[in-house]
Structures are given as structure tokens and as C-alpha cells.
Design an enzyme around this catalytic site. Sequence first.
Site, PDB file in Angstrom:
ATOM      1  N   TYR A  37       0.836  -1.197   0.000  1.00 50.84           N
ATOM      2  CA  TYR A  37       0.000   0.000   0.000  1.00 50.84           C
ATOM      3  C   TYR A  37       0.877   1.255   0.000  1.00 50.84           C
ATOM      4  CZ  TYR A  37      -3.428   3.465   1.475  1.00 50.84           C
ATOM      5  OH  TYR A  37      -4.216   4.580   1.546  1.00 50.84           O
ATOM      6  N   GLU A 115       8.706   8.136  19.362  1.00 51.46           N
ATOM      7  CA  GLU A 115       7.780   7.151  19.933  1.00 51.46           C
ATOM      8  C   GLU A 115       7.641   5.954  19.002  1.00 51.46           C
ATOM      9  OE1 GLU A 115       4.053   9.246  20.287  1.00 51.46           O
ATOM     10  OE2 GLU A 115       4.959  10.804  21.520  1.00 51.46           O
ATOM     11  N   LYS A 117       5.444   3.592  16.719  1.00 54.44           N
ATOM     12  CA  LYS A 117       4.183   3.737  16.002  1.00 54.44           C
ATOM     13  C   LYS A 117       3.397   2.445  16.238  1.00 54.44           C
ATOM     14  CE  LYS A 117       2.455   5.424  11.566  1.00 54.44           C
ATOM     15  NZ  LYS A 117       1.468   4.390  11.222  1.00 54.44           N
ATOM     16  N   ASP A 119       0.635  -0.238  15.929  1.00 51.75           N
ATOM     17  CA  ASP A 119      -0.188  -0.603  14.787  1.00 51.75           C
ATOM     18  C   ASP A 119      -1.560  -1.072  15.264  1.00 51.75           C
ATOM     19  OD1 ASP A 119      -0.811  -0.922  12.184  1.00 51.75           O
ATOM     20  OD2 ASP A 119       0.333  -2.755  11.877  1.00 51.75           O
ATOM     21  N   TYR A 224      -1.288   8.919  23.133  1.00 55.73           N
ATOM     22  CA  TYR A 224      -0.087   9.596  22.631  1.00 55.73           C
ATOM     23  C   TYR A 224      -0.267  11.078  22.311  1.00 55.73           C
ATOM     24  CZ  TYR A 224      -2.121   7.961  18.179  1.00 55.73           C
ATOM     25  OH  TYR A 224      -2.965   7.675  17.145  1.00 55.73           O
ATOM     26  N   LYS A 312       8.828   4.284   8.669  1.00 55.22           N
ATOM     27  CA  LYS A 312       8.203   2.961   8.582  1.00 55.22           C
ATOM     28  C   LYS A 312       9.271   1.877   8.555  1.00 55.22           C
ATOM     29  CE  LYS A 312       3.612   3.599   7.637  1.00 55.22           C
ATOM     30  NZ  LYS A 312       2.449   2.808   7.302  1.00 55.22           N
ATOM     31  N   CYS A 403       9.101 -42.476   4.319  1.00 53.85           N
ATOM     32  CA  CYS A 403      10.223 -41.646   4.749  1.00 53.85           C
ATOM     33  C   CYS A 403      11.085 -41.253   3.548  1.00 53.85           C
ATOM     34  CB  CYS A 403      11.069 -42.399   5.764  1.00 53.85           C
ATOM     35  SG  CYS A 403      12.570 -41.522   6.210  1.00 53.85           S
ATOM     36  N   CYS A 406      14.647 -43.178   4.067  1.00 48.11           N
ATOM     37  CA  CYS A 406      14.842 -44.630   4.030  1.00 48.11           C
ATOM     38  C   CYS A 406      13.685 -45.372   3.376  1.00 48.11           C
ATOM     39  CB  CYS A 406      15.050 -45.173   5.441  1.00 48.11           C
ATOM     40  SG  CYS A 406      13.562 -45.106   6.440  1.00 48.11           S
ATOM     41  N   CYS A 421       9.170 -41.428  11.102  1.00 49.79           N
ATOM     42  CA  CYS A 421       9.778 -42.629  10.539  1.00 49.79           C
ATOM     43  C   CYS A 421      10.223 -43.465  11.732  1.00 49.79           C
ATOM     44  CB  CYS A 421      10.980 -42.247   9.675  1.00 49.79           C
ATOM     45  SG  CYS A 421      12.091 -43.630   9.358  1.00 49.79           S
ATOM     46  N   CYS A 427      17.506 -45.873   9.285  1.00 50.32           N
ATOM     47  CA  CYS A 427      17.172 -44.681   8.516  1.00 50.32           C
ATOM     48  C   CYS A 427      18.390 -43.748   8.493  1.00 50.32           C
ATOM     49  CB  CYS A 427      15.979 -43.979   9.154  1.00 50.32           C
ATOM     50  SG  CYS A 427      15.545 -42.463   8.312  1.00 50.32           S
TER      51      CYS A 427
END
Length: 666
Positions: A37, A115, A117, A119, A224, A312, A403, A406, A421, A427
Amino acid sequence: MDFSEAQKRVIELRAVIKENNEAYYVFDAPKITDFEYDELYRELKRIEEEFPLLITPDSPTQKVGDKVIDGFTEIKHKYRLYSLDNSNNYDDLKKWYERVQKENNNNSELELVVELKIDGLSCALSYENGILKMAATRGNGVVGENITENIKAVKSIPQKLSKPVNLEVRGEVYMPVSSFEKLNEENIENGLKEFANPRNAAAGSLRQLDASITAKRDLHFFAYTAISDDKELFKTHKEALNLLSELGFDVNPNHKLVRGINSVIELCAYWENERFNLDYATDGMVIKINSLSLQNELGYTSRAPKWATAFKFPPEEVWTRLLGIELSVGKTGAVTPVALLEPVQLAGSTVKRASLHNFDEIERLQINIGNEVLIKKAAEIIPKVIRKRENENLGVYEAPKYCPSCGAELVKFEGEVGLYCTNSLNCPAQQKGRIEYWASKEAMDIDGVGESIVEKLWDKNLIRDFADLYKLKLEDFMQIDLIKEKSADNLYSAIQKSKTPTMTRFLTALSIKHIGKETADLVANEFPTLDAVKNAQIDDLMQINGIGEKAAKSLIEYFNNENNKLILSKLEEYGVKPQGSAVAKISDIFNGKTFVITGTLSQPRNVFEEKIKQLGGKTSSSVSKKTSYVLAGDNPGSKFDKASDLGVIILSERDFILLSEGKYNE
Ligand code: AMP
Ligand code: ZN
């Protein structure tokens, strides 16, 4: 770009931005990431700067753009709510600062408040004689939605202030990240829609026509801004913040009054990483001129104050393509899917892999190779996949039946999500995993023997289990390609040097199910020789504080297994013998004391752990009221904060040495 091209692009951009404004503000369900955006918005702004004739009053750059949802009544704000100009680089921050300095005709460094920001969702609250009268969303800045009833359901918003003032208070309503994750889990269980992020969850919870739903959600508020007609109430932004705290609001503690732009940049750089340790989402920093008289002189553009700006952070979330799924088999046989991604930039680094946790998660995400997926930087190092593009249906990646290492059939254990397994003996992936673990820092700590060396020795048929490491000769190492690795000499002697481990390390290194480092330590303290451990009965083991039935059973089974007996006898034959006890005690000075270590010290952590034990103390991995000391090195983690909160004594490395010599004064 010529004028007609610019005109075309401007129309396109405005249409997309308006559509997304609506998705974001009105429906709390964004279709693109904030970063995407912002990119569109900045592009529009750039073109309009180049071709000012194209600017129209209804362009998104000229106003704060959103509408009022049906169902809420409109309120005209007493003082207009502006947006914030923002940038994503330090050069633009400096340019903003220089412009302000110039307008101020003053070259001395300005006072600024920096400060976080937050969200969330911004709200304006009006108080008359200290009583909450009205609350509104930002809306388009001139008119917002009346959410007074809903705001009363937010815990940290006082309905009566500690002083009878007339005041407008602005701040951000947010939902802690942990509460957001819990709410989403509940929503999934109840077949409801998931929220895309904590901000949408906060907005969706607050803008409920039924305020009793709001009351059930964990919403908080950071104040704020304060605005008052009484010019004597506060003269700087910092004073306003202090007043807000005094009146009973939560003010985010992570703000700072600084002088000059360099300190601002330092703080932005610091929080860019540190923000992941907070339990609330932040998308940048806000920088405000401290002096209110200077704020008034500078004034506003049509959209934002000139006396403030936002920085940002690089995006925490980004879209990319899922190119493949790697199946890795660990030492326990657990098969884990890892997303292989088209490389993208995320929060400042290139990302090619992301965690998918397990196959239930793939099912939940409904993803397949080829899907476009949103990935997110998490507190962990490897990012995780959040969701796929809506409507992009490519089916769901099918969990493997066999597996990948193996070929054995995979099974699911009762009560566990993973696929396993069970061919533990043959293995290759499991065996290699156990050899790597044997040599790792946490276990036998054999310097230089890691994944790639183990792989090479395995491919040359030189090793099949960890005991085989000790039959290797110097010539064997010369056979393998050691480019960029340690020399053959070093590898050989590192292995030889590891033949007399502590009992704790030895037990840990065996990769016994449910026996990690801490459990191994508990066992080693009670049964200090290998014979004692082998002869221990289940009841003896369960007597040990901290050892449950699962661990005790698993240990007994391990030593009764014929194959394990064979490996143990091989180890003995090659001269690998754990030292008598966990750590030989040399004094009692730390008796009854529990230590937690955090941060980087001058030597590896295990050196300090062993020292603590030699002196009669214990170590633990988490801080609680029972912790006696936290030993903190450079860049300590959250354990440091927890220790400060609980009032646990924090020691530097120097303090620790003084303490061990009995010379430390608390
Ligand atoms: P934007 O939404 O990018 O225009 O940025 C402006 C918004 O940032 C404001 O409307 C607030 O919702 C939000 N914000 C978050 N934290 C702060 C803060 N500490 N100071 C001012 N605004 C903030
Ligand atoms: Zn296998």
C-alpha cells in the site's frame, strides 16, 4: 514519463488506493500488505510532485481517506485528526529535519520526542471535567464513527480522570500479539474467520455494533496526544505525555526525548529489531517536535502535520511464491516440511525458506507448490508462512506416506501432530541426525564436526553411528574433501579429546527420547557413573525431583535395547568413558543458589554452567522468583527484563567472578 502517461498511471493508482482504503478502514480486511500500500501511495505522491497539475482535491494524497461503516452514527471531530507523512529511509528523515530547521530559522539542534508507532486503531476521546463524554474513530479526519459505548469496554481507558480537566485524548487501541493469536486459535476451532493481523483484530473487535462483544476481547489503549484549549496545561509534547500518565492513561514507556536527528536514527535502528520482543505490533516510529509553540508555527499540510513524521520499518510480511517443500527427517524420526521460496527481502534480509511446522499446518493453510504465500518475520530466526492468496486454488500438498530418507512407512503417534519414521536403526537421516547431535555444542561439543563433515564421512562409508567417530584414523579425514573446513589434524584431535565427557554430556549426547540436557543433568547428579545409570530402577529414577514416568521409562528402555548395548560397548572399546560424576564439586559456596545465564559472555556458556556446578550451584533456563542470580553478558535477552521485573540480582561477568571468590557485595 510524459504527461499523458502520468495521467493514466495516476488514475490507476487512485482507483487501487481507494479500493484498498475501503478494505482496510471500512471492512478491517486488507487485501494487500501495508508495505505494498505504502509503495503505491508513494508512487502516486512522486508523480503528483512531478506533475502538480494532476493533483485533484479528492486524491488520496490530499485527504485522510475512509468512510463510516453503516450502523455507527457520525461524529464531527472538534479538532481534526490528521494522518502522518512517512518515509522508509534515513535520508528522508534527515530531509524532513532540515526543512523544519530551516522554517524555524534556527540551526541549533531541535528537541524531538521519538515514539513507537503502534499498529492499532486510532481514536479520539473527549473528556469534560475529567469525565469521558465521547469517543470516535478517525474516520476521514473530519467526521468519524461514534464508538463511545465500545470504548467503555476497553480496560485501560479511564472513564474518570484523576483531575477534572477538559481534554481531548488521542491514542491507539490495540490487541496484544499473544491475545490476537489466542483469539485466532479460538476462531479456527469455532469455524470463524481468522483475523489477518493484530490491528485488524483490534479494529474488528472495537467496531462491533454490540459492545458486549467488544468487552470480551483483550483490548488496550496507549495514549499519545493530548489537546486542550487551556494553553497553560502543558507546553511541550513531553509534558503532555506526563500529564496523560498522571491522569490515568497508559503511555507507551518506550518513548524518548532527544536532541537532533542522529539520536532519532539510532533509535529507529534499535527498534527495527527490538520490536519483535514486544507483545504488541508496531509498524514504525513517530517523531514529533517537542515544543508546542514550534508545532503551531509549523502547522499542517492538507493531510498531515509538518511538525511530525513517521519512519516505517521494512515490511514484516511479504508475498512470495512457494517453489517447493523440503522434507527433513530429524534424529527422532520426525518429518518436518520446510517451505522453499522464491527469494524475497523481508525485514532487511533475503529469505528463501520458511517454517511450515507440520502437515496439519499445510492442510490448514490449504497450500500447494506454486501458490503465492504471505510470509512473516517472527521472533524466531526462520520466518513462517501465514496464508495463501485468496482464491488461488492449487489443491493441497499431500503429506508423504514414506520416509524420504529410508522409504519406511510413516506413522502418526496418538496425541502428537507430527509424522514419524520409526525405522530408527536403519534410517540414514535419523542416524546422521544422531551423529551430528552427538558432536554438537550442547552434547559432546566436538569442534568442527558438523552437518557437512558428517555427511562426507557417511558418504565415504566411514561412519554409521556416533561410536564410529572414535575408530576414525587421521588418514580417514584426509580422504574427505575438506575445503573450507577444519584440517584433518584438528578434526581428529577434537574427536580424541572428547573421550572423557562429563556424565551429563554423555547422557545428553545419546539422543534418548525425553532425555534432554536438563533431565540428563538431574540423572547424572544422582547416578554419577555409567554403571549406576544402567542399573537404576524405574522407581529410583522417578524419585528424582523433575523426572517423570515418560523420561524414566525411556531411559530404562534405552539401556535394555540390544542395538544400544552394542553402541555402548563400542564406545567403551574405543575408550570413551564418562567421568565419574556430572561435575566434580570443588566447593559449596553456591549451595542452594540457582543461576540463569543470558547474553554473550567471554567464554561459551557451558564453561560458566560447569563452574557454577563445581561450586555447588544449579543452573536453570528460565527466570522465576526462585532464581538467585541472573548472569548477563552482552545483548541479554528477555530473561534480563524478567529478572529486573522480579527484582532478581543481575550479575555482570566481573560480578560473577567476585561472587565465586566470595568478594561480591550485594
Ligand atoms: P498513517 O496511518 O500511516 O497515516 O499514520 C498515522 C497513524 O499512526 C495515526 O492515525 C495513528 O493511528 C498511528 N499512530 C500509532 N502510534 C502513534 C504515535 N505514537 N503517535 C501518533 N500516531 C500514532
Ligand atoms: Zn526413515
